[in-house]
Design a protein around this motif. Sequence first.
Motif, mmCIF file in Angstrom:
data_model
loop_
_atom_site.group_PDB
_atom_site.id
_atom_site.type_symbol
_atom_site.label_atom_id
_atom_site.label_comp_id
_atom_site.label_asym_id
_atom_site.label_seq_id
_atom_site.Cartn_x
_atom_site.Cartn_y
_atom_site.Cartn_z
ATOM 1 N N THR A 1 -11.549 30.183 -97.335
ATOM 2 C CA THR A 1 -10.844 31.134 -98.202
ATOM 3 C C THR A 1 -11.282 32.579 -97.993
ATOM 4 O OG1 THR A 1 -12.459 30.840 -99.981
ATOM 5 C CG2 THR A 1 -10.541 29.364 -99.987
ATOM 6 N N GLU A 2 -12.030 32.841 -96.925
ATOM 7 C CA GLU A 2 -12.545 34.190 -96.681
ATOM 8 C C GLU A 2 -12.000 34.778 -95.383
ATOM 9 O OE1 GLU A 2 -16.968 34.691 -97.836
ATOM 10 O OE2 GLU A 2 -16.741 32.710 -96.922
ATOM 11 N N LEU A 3 -11.735 36.075 -95.416
ATOM 12 C CA LEU A 3 -11.312 36.810 -94.235
ATOM 13 C C LEU A 3 -12.015 38.156 -94.243
ATOM 14 C CD1 LEU A 3 -9.251 37.308 -91.820
ATOM 15 C CD2 LEU A 3 -7.857 38.426 -93.558
ATOM 16 N N PHE A 4 -12.756 38.440 -93.184
ATOM 17 C CA PHE A 4 -13.380 39.745 -92.988
ATOM 18 C C PHE A 4 -12.752 40.307 -91.721
ATOM 19 C CE2 PHE A 4 -16.329 37.549 -95.604
ATOM 20 C CZ PHE A 4 -17.186 38.456 -96.199
ATOM 21 N N THR A 5 -12.172 41.486 -91.792
ATOM 22 C CA THR A 5 -11.587 42.104 -90.610
ATOM 23 C C THR A 5 -11.960 43.580 -90.570
ATOM 24 O OG1 THR A 5 -9.530 42.414 -89.365
ATOM 25 C CG2 THR A 5 -9.363 42.460 -91.757
ATOM 26 N N TRP A 6 -12.197 44.101 -89.362
ATOM 27 C CA TRP A 6 -12.657 45.475 -89.244
ATOM 28 C C TRP A 6 -12.411 46.016 -87.837
ATOM 29 C CZ3 TRP A 6 -15.724 41.192 -89.278
ATOM 30 C CH2 TRP A 6 -16.590 41.007 -88.205
ATOM 31 N N ASN A 7 -12.401 47.348 -87.777
ATOM 32 C CA ASN A 7 -12.433 48.067 -86.508
ATOM 33 C C ASN A 7 -13.291 49.309 -86.733
ATOM 34 O OD1 ASN A 7 -10.775 49.961 -87.803
ATOM 35 N ND2 ASN A 7 -8.926 49.316 -86.745
ATOM 36 N N ASP A 8 -13.169 50.312 -85.875
ATOM 37 C CA ASP A 8 -14.002 51.506 -86.032
ATOM 38 C C ASP A 8 -13.628 52.344 -87.247
ATOM 39 O OD1 ASP A 8 -15.498 50.950 -83.763
ATOM 40 O OD2 ASP A 8 -14.154 52.068 -82.437
ATOM 41 N N GLU A 9 -12.444 52.106 -87.810
ATOM 42 C CA GLU A 9 -11.935 52.951 -88.887
ATOM 43 C C GLU A 9 -12.001 52.333 -90.285
ATOM 44 O OE1 GLU A 9 -10.862 56.130 -88.386
ATOM 45 O OE2 GLU A 9 -11.542 55.828 -86.319
ATOM 46 N N VAL A 10 -11.754 51.030 -90.389
ATOM 47 C CA VAL A 10 -11.533 50.425 -91.700
ATOM 48 C C VAL A 10 -12.100 49.001 -91.775
ATOM 49 C CG1 VAL A 10 -9.254 49.479 -91.114
ATOM 50 C CG2 VAL A 10 -9.754 50.096 -93.497
ATOM 51 N N VAL A 11 -12.395 48.601 -92.998
ATOM 52 C CA VAL A 11 -12.824 47.241 -93.302
ATOM 53 C C VAL A 11 -11.837 46.689 -94.331
ATOM 54 C CG1 VAL A 11 -14.615 45.821 -94.379
ATOM 55 C CG2 VAL A 11 -15.263 47.772 -92.950
ATOM 56 N N VAL A 12 -11.335 45.484 -94.090
ATOM 57 C CA VAL A 12 -10.474 44.810 -95.060
ATOM 58 C C VAL A 12 -11.016 43.395 -95.226
ATOM 59 C CG1 VAL A 12 -8.141 44.022 -95.614
ATOM 60 C CG2 VAL A 12 -8.457 46.145 -94.322
ATOM 61 N N ASN A 13 -11.419 43.067 -96.439
ATOM 62 C CA ASN A 13 -11.932 41.730 -96.750
ATOM 63 C C ASN A 13 -11.026 41.097 -97.795
ATOM 64 O OD1 ASN A 13 -14.090 42.360 -95.107
ATOM 65 N ND2 ASN A 13 -15.460 42.833 -96.786
ATOM 66 N N VAL A 14 -10.676 39.840 -97.576
ATOM 67 C CA VAL A 14 -9.820 39.115 -98.509
ATOM 68 C C VAL A 14 -10.510 37.802 -98.851
ATOM 69 C CG1 VAL A 14 -7.552 38.074 -98.893
ATOM 70 C CG2 VAL A 14 -7.756 40.102 -97.433
ATOM 71 N N MET A 15 -10.528 37.485 -100.131
ATOM 72 C CA MET A 15 -11.087 36.205 -100.581
ATOM 73 C C MET A 15 -10.132 35.558 -101.562
ATOM 74 S SD MET A 15 -15.049 36.829 -101.178
ATOM 75 C CE MET A 15 -15.557 38.424 -100.638
ATOM 76 N N ARG A 16 -10.015 34.259 -101.455
ATOM 77 C CA ARG A 16 -9.232 33.500 -102.433
ATOM 78 C C ARG A 16 -10.229 32.744 -103.294
ATOM 79 N NH1 ARG A 16 -5.960 28.823 -100.164
ATOM 80 N NH2 ARG A 16 -7.702 27.577 -100.845
ATOM 81 N N GLU A 17 -10.206 33.061 -104.573
ATOM 82 C CA GLU A 17 -11.069 32.399 -105.541
ATOM 83 C C GLU A 17 -10.256 31.271 -106.168
ATOM 84 O OE1 GLU A 17 -14.252 33.192 -105.947
ATOM 85 O OE2 GLU A 17 -14.203 34.986 -104.711
ATOM 86 N N LYS A 18 -10.582 30.056 -105.828
ATOM 87 C CA LYS A 18 -9.825 28.898 -106.329
ATOM 88 C C LYS A 18 -10.087 28.667 -107.813
ATOM 89 C CE LYS A 18 -10.122 26.544 -101.897
ATOM 90 N NZ LYS A 18 -10.650 25.354 -101.207
ATOM 91 N N GLY A 19 -9.022 28.630 -108.579
ATOM 92 C CA GLY A 19 -9.132 28.320 -110.005
ATOM 93 C C GLY A 19 -9.859 29.369 -110.808
#
Length: 146
Positions: A125-143
């Motif tokens: 349920t986790e996604l960490f994505t990044w480059n030299d400019e930005v960080v985008v993290n997404v998490m799904r919290e179940k329930g």
Amino acid sequence: PSTADMVITVNLQNLDKKVNLAQLQQYDFFQSMVKEMYKTPELEGDTAMQLYFEKLITEPASLGFDTNEPLYLFIEKVGYDTYITFVQKMGDRGRYEAAVQQLKGGDFTANLTDLDGMKIWQKGTELFTWNDEVVVNVMREKGYDP
């Protein structure tokens, strides 16, 4: 995004001018907020993730984030789950990657891909994505219903 139930923008530079951030962290309401965050199914019992989030709240620059720019938090409830998306300007890519590698340990390399200069770490349920400019993290919290 228009579907977000809650959008939070935090400008740490402006906030620090209004209130001492180190002092703010000592207040009961701040401590309660942190404890509530740890009650999510994904964080409960995960000491490494709890320490990462504590640093994210208390000293984000140590994790590689640019604290001179605002950070954005988007929360969306979908069914019984809550999606939390965090967007922040990259400050120090080396620090950021080292922090995520420490957080994920042996899972780091096994779940890391590169897509046109964008690093993507995804597992469950986790996604960490990044480059030299930005960080985008997404998490799904179940329930979880904040």
